[in-house]
Design a protein around this motif. Structure first.
Motif, PDB file in Angstrom:
ATOM      1  N   LEU A 109      -4.730   8.915 -14.651  1.00 63.55           N
ATOM      2  CA  LEU A 109      -5.158  10.187 -14.081  1.00 63.55           C
ATOM      3  C   LEU A 109      -4.404  11.369 -14.670  1.00 63.55           C
ATOM      4  O   LEU A 109      -4.878  12.503 -14.604  1.00 63.55           O
ATOM      5  CB  LEU A 109      -4.998  10.175 -12.555  1.00 63.55           C
ATOM      6  CG  LEU A 109      -5.833   9.144 -11.805  1.00 63.55           C
ATOM      7  CD1 LEU A 109      -5.481   9.179 -10.331  1.00 63.55           C
ATOM      8  CD2 LEU A 109      -7.310   9.402 -12.005  1.00 63.55           C
ATOM      9  N   LEU A 110      -3.238  11.130 -15.271  1.00 64.36           N
ATOM     10  CA  LEU A 110      -2.487  12.221 -15.893  1.00 64.36           C
ATOM     11  C   LEU A 110      -3.212  12.774 -17.105  1.00 64.36           C
ATOM     12  O   LEU A 110      -3.100  13.959 -17.398  1.00 64.36           O
ATOM     13  CB  LEU A 110      -1.096  11.731 -16.308  1.00 64.36           C
ATOM     14  CG  LEU A 110      -0.063  11.629 -15.223  1.00 64.36           C
ATOM     15  CD1 LEU A 110       1.232  11.064 -15.773  1.00 64.36           C
ATOM     16  CD2 LEU A 110       0.198  12.974 -14.582  1.00 64.36           C
ATOM     17  N   GLU A 135       3.339   5.904  -5.806  1.00 61.13           N
ATOM     18  CA  GLU A 135       3.069   6.126  -7.233  1.00 61.13           C
ATOM     19  C   GLU A 135       1.946   7.146  -7.428  1.00 61.13           C
ATOM     20  O   GLU A 135       2.004   7.984  -8.324  1.00 61.13           O
ATOM     21  CB  GLU A 135       2.715   4.809  -7.927  1.00 61.13           C
ATOM     22  CG  GLU A 135       3.861   3.842  -8.025  1.00 61.13           C
ATOM     23  CD  GLU A 135       4.989   4.321  -8.911  1.00 61.13           C
ATOM     24  OE1 GLU A 135       4.736   5.042  -9.893  1.00 61.13           O
ATOM     25  OE2 GLU A 135       6.143   3.963  -8.618  1.00 61.13           O
ATOM     26  N   GLY A 136       0.931   7.080  -6.581  1.00 59.25           N
ATOM     27  CA  GLY A 136      -0.152   8.052  -6.675  1.00 59.25           C
ATOM     28  C   GLY A 136       0.312   9.465  -6.368  1.00 59.25           C
ATOM     29  O   GLY A 136      -0.114  10.429  -7.012  1.00 59.25           O
ATOM     30  N   ILE A 137       1.208   9.592  -5.404  1.00 57.49           N
ATOM     31  CA  ILE A 137       1.727  10.917  -5.061  1.00 57.49           C
ATOM     32  C   ILE A 137       2.579  11.463  -6.202  1.00 57.49           C
ATOM     33  O   ILE A 137       2.558  12.672  -6.473  1.00 57.49           O
ATOM     34  CB  ILE A 137       2.513  10.856  -3.736  1.00 57.49           C
ATOM     35  CG1 ILE A 137       1.537  10.689  -2.576  1.00 57.49           C
ATOM     36  CG2 ILE A 137       3.362  12.094  -3.536  1.00 57.49           C
ATOM     37  CD1 ILE A 137       2.191  10.501  -1.240  1.00 57.49           C
ATOM     38  N   LYS A 138       3.310  10.600  -6.886  1.00 47.74           N
ATOM     39  CA  LYS A 138       4.101  11.069  -8.026  1.00 47.74           C
ATOM     40  C   LYS A 138       3.201  11.681  -9.093  1.00 47.74           C
ATOM     41  O   LYS A 138       3.505  12.748  -9.626  1.00 47.74           O
ATOM     42  CB  LYS A 138       4.914   9.921  -8.634  1.00 47.74           C
ATOM     43  CG  LYS A 138       6.133   9.573  -7.859  1.00 47.74           C
ATOM     44  CD  LYS A 138       7.108   8.655  -8.548  1.00 47.74           C
ATOM     45  CE  LYS A 138       6.627   7.737  -9.610  1.00 47.74           C
ATOM     46  NZ  LYS A 138       7.617   6.777 -10.069  1.00 47.74           N
ATOM     47  N   LEU A 175       0.822  -1.208   0.000  1.00 47.65           N
ATOM     48  CA  LEU A 175       0.000   0.000   0.000  1.00 47.65           C
ATOM     49  C   LEU A 175       0.859   1.264   0.000  1.00 47.65           C
ATOM     50  O   LEU A 175       0.495   2.261  -0.633  1.00 47.65           O
ATOM     51  CB  LEU A 175      -0.948  -0.007   1.202  1.00 47.65           C
ATOM     52  CG  LEU A 175      -2.044  -1.072   1.165  1.00 47.65           C
ATOM     53  CD1 LEU A 175      -2.848  -1.046   2.453  1.00 47.65           C
ATOM     54  CD2 LEU A 175      -2.953  -0.872  -0.036  1.00 47.65           C
ATOM     55  N   LEU A 176       1.987   1.237   0.693  1.00 45.61           N
ATOM     56  CA  LEU A 176       2.902   2.382   0.653  1.00 45.61           C
ATOM     57  C   LEU A 176       3.452   2.601  -0.755  1.00 45.61           C
ATOM     58  O   LEU A 176       3.579   3.748  -1.205  1.00 45.61           O
ATOM     59  CB  LEU A 176       4.064   2.172   1.627  1.00 45.61           C
ATOM     60  CG  LEU A 176       3.852   2.606   3.061  1.00 45.61           C
ATOM     61  CD1 LEU A 176       5.069   2.238   3.905  1.00 45.61           C
ATOM     62  CD2 LEU A 176       3.581   4.085   3.150  1.00 45.61           C
ATOM     63  N   ALA A 208       3.919  -1.511  -9.376  1.00 42.88           N
ATOM     64  CA  ALA A 208       3.254  -1.831 -10.640  1.00 42.88           C
ATOM     65  C   ALA A 208       1.764  -1.493 -10.571  1.00 42.88           C
ATOM     66  O   ALA A 208       1.218  -0.869 -11.486  1.00 42.88           O
ATOM     67  CB  ALA A 208       3.448  -3.307 -10.978  1.00 42.88           C
ATOM     68  N   VAL A 209       1.105  -1.872  -9.493  1.00 45.54           N
ATOM     69  CA  VAL A 209      -0.329  -1.594  -9.349  1.00 45.54           C
ATOM     70  C   VAL A 209      -0.561  -0.090  -9.221  1.00 45.54           C
ATOM     71  O   VAL A 209      -1.481   0.463  -9.834  1.00 45.54           O
ATOM     72  CB  VAL A 209      -0.916  -2.354  -8.135  1.00 45.54           C
ATOM     73  CG1 VAL A 209      -2.310  -1.888  -7.813  1.00 45.54           C
ATOM     74  CG2 VAL A 209      -0.900  -3.852  -8.407  1.00 45.54           C
ATOM     75  N   GLY A 210       0.269   0.593  -8.453  1.00 44.97           N
ATOM     76  CA  GLY A 210       0.125   2.033  -8.298  1.00 44.97           C
ATOM     77  C   GLY A 210       0.303   2.771  -9.604  1.00 44.97           C
ATOM     78  O   GLY A 210      -0.443   3.702  -9.915  1.00 44.97           O
ATOM     79  N   TYR A 211       1.286   2.380 -10.390  1.00 43.81           N
ATOM     80  CA  TYR A 211       1.496   2.998 -11.690  1.00 43.81           C
ATOM     81  C   TYR A 211       0.315   2.711 -12.610  1.00 43.81           C
ATOM     82  O   TYR A 211      -0.158   3.601 -13.322  1.00 43.81           O
ATOM     83  CB  TYR A 211       2.792   2.492 -12.309  1.00 43.81           C
ATOM     84  CG  TYR A 211       3.137   3.170 -13.609  1.00 43.81           C
ATOM     85  CD1 TYR A 211       3.756   4.412 -13.614  1.00 43.81           C
ATOM     86  CD2 TYR A 211       2.837   2.576 -14.824  1.00 43.81           C
ATOM     87  CE1 TYR A 211       4.075   5.034 -14.797  1.00 43.81           C
ATOM     88  CE2 TYR A 211       3.146   3.195 -16.017  1.00 43.81           C
ATOM     89  CZ  TYR A 211       3.771   4.425 -15.998  1.00 43.81           C
ATOM     90  OH  TYR A 211       4.069   5.044 -17.178  1.00 43.81           O
ATOM     91  N   TYR A 212      -0.170   1.481 -12.576  1.00 39.31           N
ATOM     92  CA  TYR A 212      -1.306   1.095 -13.422  1.00 39.31           C
ATOM     93  C   TYR A 212      -2.558   1.895 -13.069  1.00 39.31           C
ATOM     94  O   TYR A 212      -3.315   2.298 -13.950  1.00 39.31           O
ATOM     95  CB  TYR A 212      -1.568  -0.405 -13.275  1.00 39.31           C
ATOM     96  CG  TYR A 212      -2.742  -0.892 -14.084  1.00 39.31           C
ATOM     97  CD1 TYR A 212      -2.619  -1.089 -15.444  1.00 39.31           C
ATOM     98  CD2 TYR A 212      -3.970  -1.148 -13.479  1.00 39.31           C
ATOM     99  CE1 TYR A 212      -3.689  -1.536 -16.193  1.00 39.31           C
ATOM    100  CE2 TYR A 212      -5.043  -1.587 -14.215  1.00 39.31           C
ATOM    101  CZ  TYR A 212      -4.904  -1.779 -15.579  1.00 39.31           C
ATOM    102  OH  TYR A 212      -5.969  -2.208 -16.317  1.00 39.31           O
TER     103      TYR A 212
END
Length: 118
Positions: free
Chosen positions: A114-115, A16-19, A10-11, A105-109
């Protein structure tokens, strides 16, 4: 052990979401960039000479400062979470390492689409 892997996963997703959020915030900061005198010369003076432009210029500078402050805070949060994820990987535990890789990988996916949203 499973809870540790889940927390690290989760971290990594959060990282990845914060990026992605930081990139969106950067674009918003650029949109609120105050006009310089050279930009005003290029665009022409559409404002009258009564001095009403100084109030809007101060508001624009304040808005830009607030966006920049928010961007700085998000950067600090990103660095802290990044170091936590790095420390987790440095435990040299295979399952934790796989949790970080899978979380990234999941966070990037999840975050990359959203970009493209405005």
């Amino acid at each position: 052990m499973a809870l540790s892997v889940l927390v690290v996963l989760l971290l990594a997703i959060l990282y990845e979401g914060i990026k992605v959020g930081k990139v969106k915030l950067f674009h918003k900061t650029l949109e609120n960039l105050p006009n310089t005198s050279s930009q005003q010369l290029i665009l022409g003076s559409d404002q009258d000479s009564t001095g009403s432009g100084s109030t809007s210029a101060n508001g624009t500078r304040l808005r830009w400062f607030l966006w920049y402050l928010g961007q700085s805070l998000v950067h600090v949060i990103q660095v802290v979470i990044g170091y936590f994820v790095m420390l987790a990987v440095m435990s040299y535990n295979t399952w934790i390492f796989l949790g970080v890789v899978l979380g990234s990988a999941v966070g990037y996916y999840l975050a990359y689409p959203l970009l493209n949203m405005t």
